[in-house]
Enzyme design. Structure first.
Site, short mmCIF file in Angstrom:
data_model
loop_
_atom_site.label_atom_id
_atom_site.label_comp_id
_atom_site.label_asym_id
_atom_site.label_seq_id
_atom_site.Cartn_x
_atom_site.Cartn_y
_atom_site.Cartn_z
CE LYS A 72 -3.56 2.18 2.61
NZ LYS A 72 -4.74 2.18 3.86
CB SER A 147 -7.86 3.48 3.07
OG SER A 147 -6.62 3.24 3.56
CB SER A 171 -8.48 0.74 5.40
OG SER A 171 -9.02 1.51 5.45
N1 GLN Z 1 -13.58 4.75 6.63
C1 GLN Z 1 -12.57 4.33 7.14
C2 GLN Z 1 -12.03 5.88 7.05
O1 GLN Z 1 -12.54 7.03 6.65
C3 GLN Z 1 -11.08 3.28 7.85
C4 GLN Z 1 -10.11 3.67 7.37
C5 GLN Z 1 -9.13 2.88 8.04
O2 GLN Z 1 -8.98 2.34 8.21
N2 GLN Z 1 -7.61 3.92 7.09
O3 GLN Z 1 -11.90 6.22 8.32
#
Ligand code: GLN
Length: 481
Positions: A72, A147, A171
């Site tokens: 990532k 994400s 995420s």
């Molecule tokens: N979707 C969640 C957010 O927008 C989690 C994101 C993540 O785990 N990095 O914060």
């Protein structure tokens, strides 16, 4: 069966029997990427030359010897771009290896390719990437989740044997569920965060995306452990996760949290998860009802704590310490233009929210209160784990949604993580694995089963997941690309 659809463990066997080589595996990936990446857009960049140099001298006797692993774009790999999906870091190249990358290299793996993501890991669909969205390999008109959507998509599309992602509120697990792969978020403190660009430091963890549970164990073996460079990583012993697989489920108790089977959950997701629970019963597990009553506050608490931490962490992107500098004029104008042009709308929204909840007069009402509720949420899990070995529930309330469906409605987007966030607030480990499909508009969309384990009991969690996977076929289904 093509080389790129192999799991890491199958690939290792073929390396060792000399049926194939790391160079051939890399070339096969390159060909596969050439075929499907125009549809998937899971990668932001790839450096074949660097990977080839490593593949040529790969030591296949090592646990991940010669296996390319996609990363990532929020984890630093020396010499590679690290944009975090943001214009702010467009063109930036990392000057050092994150600890997980050093550990992957020590295990013989080849860090290969940078995966697309929501800007600074804020989002649930990769639509917040400054470099275009990634697509779900099961239906490109839908999102892969986020994400870490790029990481999930490249594994599901057989453009990577495995990938690393990061999970702050879901995420890793949410995109794994939507793309039909295995995603594991380790216990907070299990894996070093050194070299991970911070979003919310008390919640972030790095973890693997893989095609099988055994592969998740193999990657976790490589990246777990105490790191002197991350004071929140803990001294807990690291068992051989892969060697401990293969236990039956006799005596295992799984907790079904009442609050996670709510109205509003997609009926096909509900049905698939309930079928998985019955399957566990048939394998000998005992299902117990548990209650996590404070889960209803998890999303609210998360969007206070995570944004507060993000507002502090992202202060360094000011065009002086980090980030592409924009504008001329005096220093205040330069800061304003750098941050105004470098960050996208969701990141700005979070910085503003986080600054607000920390500001004088509001700190007690929001931030402090959220910390107290976080303690209650953690307490719910501690009590549940007195009765059960793991918690079983859906990973997401719905299968993959259409791109564009939620991008104008942040609250709707935030609810995509309603089942994953509490696990981060509690700091414990969790994973998602494929447990079926939903039929939507004539397409098959993967459904994820979430298992949440006790802190530092990843080994148990993986055993429980493995028993299910080995007696079902879901993980063998391939995305129709
Ligand atoms: N979707 C969640 C957010 O927008 C989690 C994101 C993540 O785990 N990095 O914060």
């Amino acid at each position: 069966m093509s080389l790129t659809s192999l799991s890491i463990s199958e690939l290792r066997r073929k390396f060792r029997s000399r049926e194939t080589s790391p160079i051939e595996a890399l070339e096969a990936l390159e060909a596969r990427i050439g075929q499907v990446e125009p549809v998937v857009h899971g990668y932001l960049s790839r450096d074949y030359a660097a990977a080839r140099t490593l593949a040529e001298k790969a030591d296949i006797s090592l646990p991940l010897g010669g296996v390319p692993i996609a990363i990532k774009d929020v984890i630093n790999v020396n010499g590679e771009p690290c944009s975090c999906g943001s214009k702010m870091l467009d063109g930036y190249r990392a000057t050092y290896d994150a600890t997980v990358i050093k550990m992957l290299r020590a295990a013989g793996a080849i860090p290969f390719g940078r995966c697309n993501m929501d800007e600074f890991a804020m989002g649930s669909s990769t639509e917040n990437s400054a470099f275009g969205r990634s697509c779900n390999p099961w239906d490109p008109s839908r999102v892969p989740g986020g994400s870490s959507g790029g990481s999930a998509a490249v594994v599901a599309a057989n453009e990577a044997f495995a990938a690393l992602g990061s999970d702050t509120g879901g995420s890793i697990r949410q995109p794994a569920a939507l793309c039909g792969c295995v995603g594991l978020k380790p216990t907070y403190g299990r894996v070093s965060r050194f070299g991970l660009v911070a979003f919310a430091s008390s919640l972030d963890q790095i973890g693997p995306f893989t095609k099988t549970v055994e592969d998740a164990a193999l990657v976790l073996n490589a990246i777990s452990g105490r790191d002197p460079l991350d004071s929140t990583s803990l001294e807990e012993p690291v068992p051989d996760y892969a060697a401990q697989l293969g236990h039956d489920l006799k005596g295992v108790k799984l907790g079904m949290p009442r609050e996670y089977f709510i109205s509003g959950i997609d009926p096909q997701v509900d049905a698939a998860v309930r079928a998985a629970i019955r399957h566990y019963e048939s394998l000998g597990a005992e299902i117990v009802e548990v209650s996590l009553p404070n889960t209803e506050h998890a999303v609210g608490v998360y969007y206070i704590i995570a944004t507060a931490e993000a507002s502090a962490n992202l202060a360094r992107f000011d065009g002086v310490r980090y980030g592409s500098r924009a504008g001329a004029g005096n220093i205040l104008e330069m800061y304003g233009q750098t941050r105004g042009q470098g960050f996208g709308p969701e990141v700005k929204r979070r910085i503003i929210l986080g600054t607000y909840v920390l500001s004088s007069g509001y700190y007690d009402a929001f931030y402090l209160r959220a910390q107290k509720v976080r303690t209650l949420i953690r307490g719910d899990f501690t009590r549940a784990f007195e009765k059960v070995d793991a918690i079983i529930c859906p990973t997401t309330p719905e299968p993959a949604f259409k791109a564009g469906d939620r991008s104008d409605d942040p609250l709707k987007m935030y609810l995509a993580d309603i089942f994953t966030i509490a696990c981060n607030l509690a700091g414990t480990c969790g994973m998602s694995l494929p447990c079926g499909f939903a039929d939507v508009d004539g397409k098959k969309l993967p459904v994820g089963l979430q298992l949440i384990g006790q802190p530092f009991q990843e080994s148990r969690l993986l055993q429980i997941a493995h028993a299910y996977e080995q007696s079902t076929e879901w993980h063998k289904a391939a995305a129709p690309l």
